[in-house]
Motif scaffolding. Structure first.
Motif, short mmCIF file in Angstrom:
data_model
loop_
_atom_site.label_atom_id
_atom_site.label_comp_id
_atom_site.label_asym_id
_atom_site.label_seq_id
_atom_site.Cartn_x
_atom_site.Cartn_y
_atom_site.Cartn_z
N GLY A 134 9.88 20.28 76.36
CA GLY A 134 10.47 19.49 77.43
C GLY A 134 11.26 18.31 76.91
N MET A 135 11.70 18.41 75.66
CA MET A 135 12.46 17.33 75.01
C MET A 135 13.39 17.95 73.98
SD MET A 135 9.30 15.89 72.68
CE MET A 135 8.11 16.21 73.98
N THR A 136 14.29 17.16 73.45
CA THR A 136 15.20 17.66 72.43
C THR A 136 14.45 17.80 71.10
OG1 THR A 136 15.92 15.48 71.69
CG2 THR A 136 17.13 16.49 73.54
N THR A 137 15.03 18.58 70.21
CA THR A 137 14.42 18.72 68.89
C THR A 137 14.38 17.38 68.17
OG1 THR A 137 16.59 19.41 68.04
CG2 THR A 137 15.03 21.15 68.59
N GLU A 138 15.42 16.57 68.34
CA GLU A 138 15.45 15.25 67.69
C GLU A 138 14.33 14.35 68.21
OE1 GLU A 138 18.04 16.74 68.99
OE2 GLU A 138 19.66 16.82 67.51
N ALA A 139 14.10 14.39 69.52
CA ALA A 139 13.04 13.56 70.10
C ALA A 139 11.67 14.02 69.62
CB ALA A 139 13.11 13.62 71.63
N PHE A 140 11.47 15.33 69.58
CA PHE A 140 10.17 15.83 69.11
C PHE A 140 9.94 15.46 67.65
CE2 PHE A 140 7.65 18.99 66.87
CZ PHE A 140 6.45 18.86 67.54
N THR A 141 10.95 15.64 66.82
CA THR A 141 10.80 15.30 65.40
C THR A 141 10.47 13.82 65.24
OG1 THR A 141 12.33 17.06 64.73
CG2 THR A 141 11.96 15.27 63.16
N LYS A 145 7.09 12.39 63.47
CA LYS A 145 7.16 11.49 62.32
C LYS A 145 6.48 10.16 62.61
CE LYS A 145 11.25 13.30 59.94
NZ LYS A 145 12.61 13.00 59.42
N ALA A 146 6.60 9.69 63.84
CA ALA A 146 5.94 8.43 64.21
C ALA A 146 4.43 8.58 64.14
CB ALA A 146 6.38 8.01 65.61
N TRP A 147 3.92 9.72 64.60
CA TRP A 147 2.48 9.97 64.55
C TRP A 147 2.00 10.10 63.11
CZ3 TRP A 147 -0.51 14.24 62.94
CH2 TRP A 147 -1.87 14.21 63.33
N LEU A 148 2.72 10.84 62.29
CA LEU A 148 2.34 11.03 60.89
C LEU A 148 2.34 9.72 60.13
CD1 LEU A 148 4.35 14.30 60.21
CD2 LEU A 148 1.86 14.10 60.12
N ALA A 149 3.19 8.79 60.55
CA ALA A 149 3.28 7.51 59.85
C ALA A 149 2.10 6.59 60.14
CB ALA A 149 4.59 6.81 60.23
N LYS A 150 1.45 6.77 61.29
CA LYS A 150 0.40 5.83 61.66
C LYS A 150 -0.99 6.46 61.83
CE LYS A 150 1.26 6.07 66.66
NZ LYS A 150 1.66 5.31 67.87
N ILE A 184 7.37 27.97 53.24
CA ILE A 184 6.18 27.89 54.08
C ILE A 184 6.31 28.97 55.13
CG2 ILE A 184 4.96 26.55 55.82
CD1 ILE A 184 5.65 24.04 54.27
N VAL A 185 5.27 29.79 55.30
CA VAL A 185 5.21 30.79 56.38
C VAL A 185 3.86 30.60 57.04
CG1 VAL A 185 5.35 33.23 56.98
CG2 VAL A 185 6.67 32.36 55.04
N SER A 186 3.85 29.86 58.15
CA SER A 186 2.59 29.37 58.71
C SER A 186 2.51 29.59 60.21
CB SER A 186 2.45 27.88 58.40
OG SER A 186 1.27 27.35 58.96
N GLY A 187 1.28 29.62 60.71
CA GLY A 187 1.07 29.69 62.14
C GLY A 187 1.39 28.38 62.83
N GLY A 188 1.55 27.30 62.06
CA GLY A 188 1.94 26.02 62.64
C GLY A 188 3.33 26.08 63.24
N GLU A 189 3.59 25.20 64.19
CA GLU A 189 4.89 25.20 64.86
C GLU A 189 5.96 24.68 63.91
OE1 GLU A 189 8.25 24.32 67.13
OE2 GLU A 189 7.01 22.65 66.45
N VAL A 190 7.09 25.36 63.89
CA VAL A 190 8.08 25.14 62.83
C VAL A 190 8.65 23.72 62.84
CG1 VAL A 190 10.01 26.07 64.21
CG2 VAL A 190 10.09 26.15 61.69
N ALA A 191 8.95 23.16 63.99
CA ALA A 191 9.55 21.83 64.04
C ALA A 191 8.57 20.76 63.58
CB ALA A 191 10.06 21.52 65.45
N PHE A 192 7.29 20.94 63.90
CA PHE A 192 6.28 19.98 63.45
C PHE A 192 6.21 19.98 61.93
CE2 PHE A 192 1.86 18.89 62.32
CZ PHE A 192 1.78 17.63 62.91
N MET A 193 6.19 21.15 61.31
CA MET A 193 6.11 21.22 59.85
C MET A 193 7.38 20.69 59.19
SD MET A 193 4.06 24.79 59.14
CE MET A 193 5.22 25.83 60.02
N ARG A 194 8.50 20.92 59.80
CA ARG A 194 9.76 20.43 59.23
C ARG A 194 9.85 18.91 59.24
NH1 ARG A 194 13.85 24.90 62.01
NH2 ARG A 194 13.54 26.53 60.42
N ALA A 195 9.03 18.28 60.05
CA ALA A 195 9.03 16.82 60.11
C ALA A 195 8.51 16.18 58.83
CB ALA A 195 8.22 16.34 61.31
N PHE A 196 7.76 16.94 58.02
CA PHE A 196 7.18 16.35 56.80
C PHE A 196 7.29 17.23 55.56
CE2 PHE A 196 3.77 18.78 58.82
CZ PHE A 196 3.21 19.46 57.75
N ALA A 197 7.64 18.50 55.71
CA ALA A 197 7.54 19.46 54.60
C ALA A 197 8.41 19.09 53.40
CB ALA A 197 7.89 20.86 55.08
#
Length: 335
Positions: A134-141, A145-150, A184-197
């Protein structure tokens, strides 16, 4: 400038020629204890990368694929993207007043673990869908990243990006130094993993394959975006893994690493190819430094894959025995 003698020049040149040899001979995989697992990896890599070897594989065909959760980083007490999504329910709650009276969101907001458990997998999927789309890819990323940082892991009190396995980071580097392309070939959601991979593993976004939601191009007003929709397009787990490898990479991997039954088909697909192949499993056996679980675990179940690995002689990495470090922040530990 002082002139040098012919013998001095020869010594300098000899040293210069030997430096690359010394560097190449430096001990790889320093967080791996000497033993069958480490030897199986180095023997395989030497066989497929040594020019003139009967098992030599050209660099273009040296494809290595890795699961993420439980293979490259920890996955307990719950998959990290699920923990992110639970935190996102609380962060996004002011924009969704209806969640206060709607399960499973109500359970998250009230820290009602019993009600959340009762919601089961369907409830978790609702939470992930509501907070990750329900958001853009940029907003989700940006959110990821904000969550991973804190955010901090509940047991280790470390950032989730530090809950990565030091031995596997070394393996990724070792393979790339030997001409492998790592995915990486994972069951994790691709955009979430791309935020830190890329930052954590050195694996760029185009080499990250995962579960995907439907996306839709939005022309906007001169500012086009990609919108994430709450519809699952591909579940990159089980048979979905070799399917996505074939579709996106287009080459059968030479090496595959996983840690659970969800990786079994990817390992089977890899070793079924012609020539020398490698299949590896990370077996979580270290309750002191990480976790110990396999056949009965609801997260990262390792049952059928463990049986097949034993039968077919795949490499099973015993975390407690084979790794002298688990995380980058750990000190070397003699076992």
């Amino acid at each position: 400038m002082k002139a040098i003698t012919c013998s001095q020049w020869l010594r300098y040149m000899t040293l210069a020629l030997l430096i690359p040899v010394y560097a190449q001979a430096a001990e790889p995989l320093t967080s791996w204890n000497d033993g069958p697992s480490k030897a199986s990896i180095t023997t395989f890599v030497q066989a497929v990368t040594t020019d003139g070897s009967k098992d030599f594989v050209p660099p273009a065909e040296r494809i290595a694929v890795f699961d993420n959760d439980g293979t490259l980083w920890s996955e307990q007490p719950m998959y990290f993207q699920v923990l992110f999504s639970l935190d996102e329910v609380k962060r996004q709650a002011p924009q969704h007043p209806e969640w206060k009276e709607t399960q499973p969101f109500k359970a998250v907001l009230e820290n009602d673990h019993q009600a959340l458990a009762a919601a089961g997998m369907d409830g978790l999927l609702k939470i992930v869908g509501a907070t990750n789309t329900g958001m853009t890819t940029e907003a989700f990323t940006a959110n990821a990243k904000a969550w991973l940082a804190k955010a901090r892991h509940p047991k280790a009190d470390k950032p989730y990006t530090e809950m990565v396995f030091q031995p596997m980071l070394e393996l990724l580097n070792y393979l790339r130094a030997n001409g492998f392309k790592t995915y990486i070939v994972s069951g994790g959601e691709v955009a979430f993993m791309r935020a830190f991979a890329e930052e954590v593993y050195g694996i760029p976004p185009e080499q990250v394959i995962g579960t995907t939601f439907l996306t839709q191009f939005q022309p906007g007003d001169g500012n086009p975006t990609i919108l994430r929709l709450p519809k699952l397009v591909h579940n990159d787990d089980g048979p979905g893994k070799p399917e996505s490898v074939e579709s996106i990479i287009g080459r059968r991997p030479l090496l595959a690493f996983g840690n659970s039954d969800g990786d079994l088909q990817m390992l089977q697909w890899t070793v079924a190819g012609n020539g020398k192949r490698f299949a590896g499993l990370v077996h979580h056996t270290d309750a002191k430094r990480e976790w110990a679980y396999d056949r009965e675990s609801k997260i990262g179940t390792l049952n059928k894959a463990l049986n097949e690995a034993t039968t077919k002689g795949w490499t099973v990495v015993d975390m407690a025995k084979d790794w002298n470090r688990i995380y980058p922040f750990d000190s070397h530990q003699d076992n």
